[in-house]
Write a protein that holds these residues in place. Sequence first.
Motif, PDB file in Angstrom:
ATOM      1  N   TYR A   1       1.019  -1.125  -0.209  1.00 12.85           N
ATOM      2  CA  TYR A   1       0.199   0.033   0.099  1.00 12.85           C
ATOM      3  C   TYR A   1       0.853   1.204   0.050  1.00 12.85           C
ATOM      4  O   TYR A   1       2.053   1.286   0.631  1.00 12.85           O
ATOM      5  CB  TYR A   1      -1.008  -0.211   1.294  1.00 12.85           C
ATOM      6  CG  TYR A   1      -1.927  -0.816   1.250  1.00 12.85           C
ATOM      7  CD1 TYR A   1      -2.164  -1.664   0.125  1.00 12.85           C
ATOM      8  CD2 TYR A   1      -3.067  -0.963   2.160  1.00 12.85           C
ATOM      9  CE1 TYR A   1      -3.185  -2.749   0.209  1.00 12.85           C
ATOM     10  CE2 TYR A   1      -4.097  -1.622   2.075  1.00 12.85           C
ATOM     11  CZ  TYR A   1      -4.377  -2.636   1.227  1.00 12.85           C
ATOM     12  OH  TYR A   1      -5.390  -3.485   1.183  1.00 12.85           O
ATOM     13  N   LEU A   2       0.402   2.483  -0.572  1.00 13.97           N
ATOM     14  CA  LEU A   2       0.804   3.741  -0.395  1.00 13.97           C
ATOM     15  C   LEU A   2      -0.196   4.423  -0.415  1.00 13.97           C
ATOM     16  O   LEU A   2      -1.262   4.428  -0.547  1.00 13.97           O
ATOM     17  CB  LEU A   2       1.945   3.974  -1.396  1.00 13.97           C
ATOM     18  CG  LEU A   2       1.452   4.076  -2.984  1.00 13.97           C
ATOM     19  CD1 LEU A   2       0.556   5.307  -3.370  1.00 13.97           C
ATOM     20  CD2 LEU A   2       2.773   4.022  -3.983  1.00 13.97           C
ATOM     21  N   ILE A   3      -0.067   5.938   0.205  1.00 13.11           N
ATOM     22  CA  ILE A   3      -0.866   6.625   0.598  1.00 13.11           C
ATOM     23  C   ILE A   3      -0.563   8.127  -0.096  1.00 13.11           C
ATOM     24  O   ILE A   3       0.477   8.513  -0.061  1.00 13.11           O
ATOM     25  CB  ILE A   3      -1.559   6.922   2.018  1.00 13.11           C
ATOM     26  CG1 ILE A   3      -2.343   7.933   2.188  1.00 13.11           C
ATOM     27  CG2 ILE A   3       0.195   7.435   2.781  1.00 13.11           C
ATOM     28  CD1 ILE A   3      -3.016   7.949   3.777  1.00 13.11           C
ATOM     29  N   THR A   4      -1.796   8.745  -0.601  1.00 19.16           N
ATOM     30  CA  THR A   4      -1.194  10.117  -1.121  1.00 19.16           C
ATOM     31  C   THR A   4      -2.453  11.205  -0.566  1.00 19.16           C
ATOM     32  O   THR A   4      -3.344  10.793  -0.159  1.00 19.16           O
ATOM     33  CB  THR A   4      -1.817   9.890  -2.794  1.00 19.16           C
ATOM     34  OG1 THR A   4      -3.050   9.325  -2.834  1.00 19.16           O
ATOM     35  CG2 THR A   4      -0.705   8.992  -3.247  1.00 19.16           C
ATOM     36  N   GLY A   5      -1.944  12.403  -0.712  1.00 11.32           N
ATOM     37  CA  GLY A   5      -2.660  13.550  -0.154  1.00 11.32           C
ATOM     38  C   GLY A   5      -2.839  14.516  -1.269  1.00 11.32           C
ATOM     39  O   GLY A   5      -1.724  14.801  -1.958  1.00 11.32           O
TER      40      GLY A   5
ATOM     41  N   THR B   1      -2.067  -3.937  -7.454  1.00  7.10           N
ATOM     42  CA  THR B   1      -3.450  -4.065  -8.482  1.00  7.10           C
ATOM     43  C   THR B   1      -3.514  -2.823  -9.053  1.00  7.10           C
ATOM     44  O   THR B   1      -4.556  -2.482  -9.949  1.00  7.10           O
ATOM     45  CB  THR B   1      -4.379  -4.566  -7.563  1.00  7.10           C
ATOM     46  OG1 THR B   1      -4.778  -3.227  -6.680  1.00  7.10           O
ATOM     47  CG2 THR B   1      -4.198  -5.741  -7.081  1.00  7.10           C
ATOM     48  N   LYS B   2      -2.827  -1.636  -8.490  1.00  5.64           N
ATOM     49  CA  LYS B   2      -2.920  -0.173  -9.111  1.00  5.64           C
ATOM     50  C   LYS B   2      -4.266   0.233  -8.566  1.00  5.64           C
ATOM     51  O   LYS B   2      -4.918   0.902  -9.740  1.00  5.64           O
ATOM     52  CB  LYS B   2      -2.435  -0.324 -10.443  1.00  5.64           C
ATOM     53  CG  LYS B   2      -1.305  -0.696 -10.954  1.00  5.64           C
ATOM     54  CD  LYS B   2      -0.875  -0.856 -12.143  1.00  5.64           C
ATOM     55  CE  LYS B   2       0.636  -1.321 -12.802  1.00  5.64           C
ATOM     56  NZ  LYS B   2       0.578  -2.657 -12.185  1.00  5.64           N
ATOM     57  N   SER B   3      -5.016  -0.188  -7.557  1.00  3.54           N
ATOM     58  CA  SER B   3      -6.415   0.309  -7.167  1.00  3.54           C
ATOM     59  C   SER B   3      -6.396   1.031  -6.285  1.00  3.54           C
ATOM     60  O   SER B   3      -5.678   0.952  -5.188  1.00  3.54           O
ATOM     61  CB  SER B   3      -7.251  -0.892  -7.413  1.00  3.54           C
ATOM     62  OG  SER B   3      -6.768  -1.758  -6.389  1.00  3.54           O
ATOM     63  N   CYS B   4      -7.416   2.042  -6.019  1.00 11.26           N
ATOM     64  CA  CYS B   4      -7.640   2.740  -4.831  1.00 11.26           C
ATOM     65  C   CYS B   4      -8.433   1.846  -3.824  1.00 11.26           C
ATOM     66  O   CYS B   4      -9.445   1.343  -4.065  1.00 11.26           O
ATOM     67  CB  CYS B   4      -8.266   4.122  -5.010  1.00 11.26           C
ATOM     68  SG  CYS B   4      -8.555   4.927  -3.525  1.00 11.26           S
TER      69      CYS B   4
END
Length: 316
Positions: free
Chosen positions: A158-162, A175-178
């Motif tokens: 997982y990674l997290i973005t803001g 999976t390149k999914s949100c």
Amino acid sequence: MFLQTMAKSFEVTELPVRSAKFIPRKQWVVAGADDMFIRVYNYNTMDKVKVFEAHTDYIRCVAVHPTLPYVLSSSDDMLIKLWDWEKGWVCTQIFEGHSHYVMQVTFNPKDTNTFASASLDRTIKIWNLGSPDPNFTLDAHQKGVNCVDYFTGGDKPYLITGSDDHTAKVWDYQTKSCVQTLEGHTHNVSAVCFHPELPIIITGSEDGTVRIWHSTTYRLENTLNYGLERVWAIGYIKSSRRIVIGYDEGTIMVKIGREEPVASMDNSGKIIWAKHNEIQTVNIKSVGADFEVTDGERLPLAVKELGTCDLYPQVS
């Protein structure tokens, strides 16, 4: 005890310094600024190690490779550059592909040959060292992306973005999914992080608040507001419950969670307790009845790992 006294101060430039990182194995600190220069100092002797012009616009972020002699820098010139300090700080690679300012770069702690970049072009790109083109792009948000962090606490990819769209998003980069969208901030999300030990996500915003979310249920656990204007940075101390928040008007260190572990003991002498979200056990009877012990002495017990749990262990 924290004395809250300044240990060292470096006069770097009259322009804003947007990113600085420690390189402990060299006793260095590396900083990137709006004058487009990267500066490296020895934080013990205060000597300048290196000063060089790195980009043609503001430097937004510097990131240090965990083991190799590499520093990444990202800039408003839309480029990411890789510098090798063992080769005299020569630029060994340029990563092109973003179409707006590159706000942050961060290495993947589980695969340090890869890194992620966040850009105001609304995307996250995942790159490999040695390859000029991104592995893939996440069309992440409706507005620019300010920050990105990798999950370090377990096996999840997982990674997290803001983002300036006021949300933070958790992504599965395999999976390149949100996976989840964290909504609640009322202004740009400027800083995000997965805590390395506690099962929490921390997000900071230009709305002046820091929000703490559960990293498995994604429930909002707490909102912190100290009235110090906009949040710009979040840090943590490893093996600690302390987190640090940087604002327009100052810096705050807070403790989160609880000091005492959740524990239980049954009649057989078996104790089970939680260390963050790891479950551990010992059996007091394994010491033996004939073992001589003085009051206050630590018992020589073998701690067994029982595994981890997704939720915070609680006392009912």
